[in-house]
Design a protein around this motif. Structure first.
Motif, mmCIF file in Angstrom:
data_model
loop_
_atom_site.group_PDB
_atom_site.id
_atom_site.type_symbol
_atom_site.label_atom_id
_atom_site.label_comp_id
_atom_site.label_asym_id
_atom_site.label_seq_id
_atom_site.Cartn_x
_atom_site.Cartn_y
_atom_site.Cartn_z
ATOM 1 N N MET A 23 0.908 -1.314 -0.239
ATOM 2 C CA MET A 23 0.311 -0.359 0.122
ATOM 3 C C MET A 23 0.723 1.644 0.183
ATOM 4 N N THR A 24 0.758 1.876 -0.530
ATOM 5 C CA THR A 24 0.987 3.457 -0.976
ATOM 6 C C THR A 24 1.186 4.722 -0.201
ATOM 7 N N ILE A 25 1.687 5.011 0.371
ATOM 8 C CA ILE A 25 0.991 6.028 1.288
ATOM 9 C C ILE A 25 -0.108 6.969 0.565
ATOM 10 N N SER A 26 0.340 7.403 -0.530
ATOM 11 C CA SER A 26 -1.447 7.955 -1.070
ATOM 12 C C SER A 26 -2.452 7.065 -0.795
ATOM 13 N N SER A 27 -2.339 5.510 -1.840
ATOM 14 C CA SER A 27 -3.126 5.128 -1.051
ATOM 15 C C SER A 27 -4.265 4.845 0.745
ATOM 16 N N ALA A 28 -2.399 5.140 1.674
ATOM 17 C CA ALA A 28 -2.953 5.023 2.945
ATOM 18 C C ALA A 28 -3.776 5.957 3.120
ATOM 19 N N ALA A 29 -3.497 7.775 2.754
ATOM 20 C CA ALA A 29 -4.337 8.460 3.208
ATOM 21 C C ALA A 29 -4.945 8.913 2.578
ATOM 22 N N ASP A 30 -5.359 8.141 1.191
ATOM 23 C CA ASP A 30 -7.251 7.702 1.157
ATOM 24 C C ASP A 30 -8.084 6.933 1.800
ATOM 25 N N MET A 31 -7.295 6.535 1.950
ATOM 26 C CA MET A 31 -8.249 5.195 3.218
ATOM 27 C C MET A 31 -8.362 5.867 4.592
ATOM 28 N N ASN A 32 -7.763 6.552 4.976
ATOM 29 C CA ASN A 32 -7.728 7.514 6.058
ATOM 30 C C ASN A 32 -9.333 8.263 6.270
ATOM 31 N N THR A 33 -8.900 9.301 5.078
ATOM 32 C CA THR A 33 -9.814 10.385 4.559
ATOM 33 C C THR A 33 -11.460 9.090 4.381
ATOM 34 N N ASN A 34 -11.136 7.645 3.092
ATOM 35 C CA ASN A 34 -12.637 7.715 3.189
ATOM 36 C C ASN A 34 -13.571 6.694 4.383
ATOM 37 N N PHE A 35 -12.600 6.807 5.328
ATOM 38 C CA PHE A 35 -12.588 6.135 6.374
ATOM 39 C C PHE A 35 -12.996 7.142 7.350
ATOM 40 N N ILE A 36 -12.822 8.975 7.981
ATOM 41 C CA ILE A 36 -13.141 9.934 8.663
ATOM 42 C C ILE A 36 -14.142 10.035 8.123
ATOM 43 N N LEU A 37 -14.579 10.787 6.426
ATOM 44 C CA LEU A 37 -15.769 11.127 5.685
ATOM 45 C C LEU A 37 -17.253 9.952 5.792
ATOM 46 N N SER A 38 -16.603 8.773 5.895
ATOM 47 C CA SER A 38 -17.493 7.402 6.203
ATOM 48 C C SER A 38 -17.848 7.649 7.304
ATOM 49 N N ILE A 39 -17.398 7.976 8.735
ATOM 50 C CA ILE A 39 -17.726 7.241 9.750
ATOM 51 C C ILE A 39 -18.696 8.938 10.294
ATOM 52 N N PHE A 40 -18.110 10.796 9.852
ATOM 53 C CA PHE A 40 -18.543 11.290 9.950
ATOM 54 C C PHE A 40 -20.097 11.696 9.495
ATOM 55 N N THR A 41 -20.816 11.835 8.165
ATOM 56 C CA THR A 41 -21.680 11.497 7.654
ATOM 57 C C THR A 41 -22.019 10.272 8.054
ATOM 58 N N SER A 42 -21.937 9.191 8.135
ATOM 59 C CA SER A 42 -23.152 8.554 8.987
ATOM 60 C C SER A 42 -23.552 9.039 10.590
ATOM 61 N N LEU A 43 -22.226 9.328 11.479
ATOM 62 C CA LEU A 43 -22.829 9.822 12.178
ATOM 63 C C LEU A 43 -24.051 11.264 12.238
ATOM 64 N N LEU A 44 -23.450 11.993 11.239
ATOM 65 C CA LEU A 44 -24.570 13.169 10.787
ATOM 66 C C LEU A 44 -26.160 12.643 11.031
ATOM 67 N N LEU A 45 -25.625 11.532 9.671
ATOM 68 C CA LEU A 45 -27.003 10.830 9.264
ATOM 69 C C LEU A 45 -27.799 11.038 10.559
ATOM 70 N N ASN A 46 -27.304 9.975 11.703
ATOM 71 C CA ASN A 46 -28.132 8.979 12.585
ATOM 72 C C ASN A 46 -28.449 10.396 13.705
ATOM 73 N N ILE A 47 -27.519 11.907 14.117
ATOM 74 C CA ILE A 47 -28.115 12.685 14.522
ATOM 75 C C ILE A 47 -29.339 12.964 14.379
ATOM 76 N N LEU A 48 -29.457 13.254 12.858
ATOM 77 C CA LEU A 48 -30.707 13.705 12.469
ATOM 78 C C LEU A 48 -31.619 12.906 12.201
ATOM 79 N N ALA A 49 -31.773 11.558 12.435
ATOM 80 C CA ALA A 49 -32.938 10.367 12.220
ATOM 81 C C ALA A 49 -33.068 10.375 13.884
ATOM 82 N N CYS A 50 -32.057 11.035 14.441
ATOM 83 C CA CYS A 50 -32.741 11.044 16.310
ATOM 84 C C CYS A 50 -33.413 12.045 16.111
#
Length: 152
Positions: A1-28
């Protein structure tokens, strides 16, 4: 895994968790309204003015629950997208998730843009227009762009 793909994975992880959390807060919040909650209003008409923008009847508890269920389902898409490789999903299922994310992105982007159009907002209560421009539109656009970024 290259540094670039590791950074993309971290960004996608943070974006996924943040977006899911925000949508669940709106659902609540929608569940809270379904059971008679008044926030951010002080009474039912104030809530209608701040959240719905016009009229004198708030959507039914069933409608609020349907929206909450939709938001929870939407919140599962970024997580599914994030773990799709680990789940060994078929290409058809992977494409279904991707196109679903693009659809959700379009829904939220359209919602975010509509609230800035003066010919639309002139029919809404001034307090709703203020909330829309300062809070609802930016959140909608943020969610829409998050889904779009994750799906590409």
């Amino acid at each position: 895994m290259t540094i670039s793909s590791a950074a993309d994975m971290n960004t996608n992880f943070i974006l996924s968790i943040f977006t899911s959390l925000l949508l669940n807060i709106l659902a609540c919040i929608h569940i809270y309204w379904a059971f008679g909650g008044l926030w951010p209003g002080t009474n039912q008409q104030d809530l209608i003015n701040k959240v719905f923008g016009r009229g004198n009847q708030f959507p039914s508890p069933f409608s609020c629950l349907v929206v909450a269920v939709g938001l929870v389902l939407f919140s599962s898409l970024p997580v599914l997208w994030l773990v799709r490789i680990n789940l060994d999903l078929s290409p058809q299922i992977t494409n279904l998730i991707r196109y679903s994310m693009i659809f959700v992105a379009i829904v939220f982007l359209v919602r975010g843009i509509i609230g800035y159009l003066p010919w639309v907002t002139k029919h809404w209560e001034p307090i709703f227009v203020r909330y829309t421009k300062r809070l609802y539109n930016p959140i909608s656009l943020l969610i829409g762009f998050s889904f779009l970024l994750m799906s590409i």
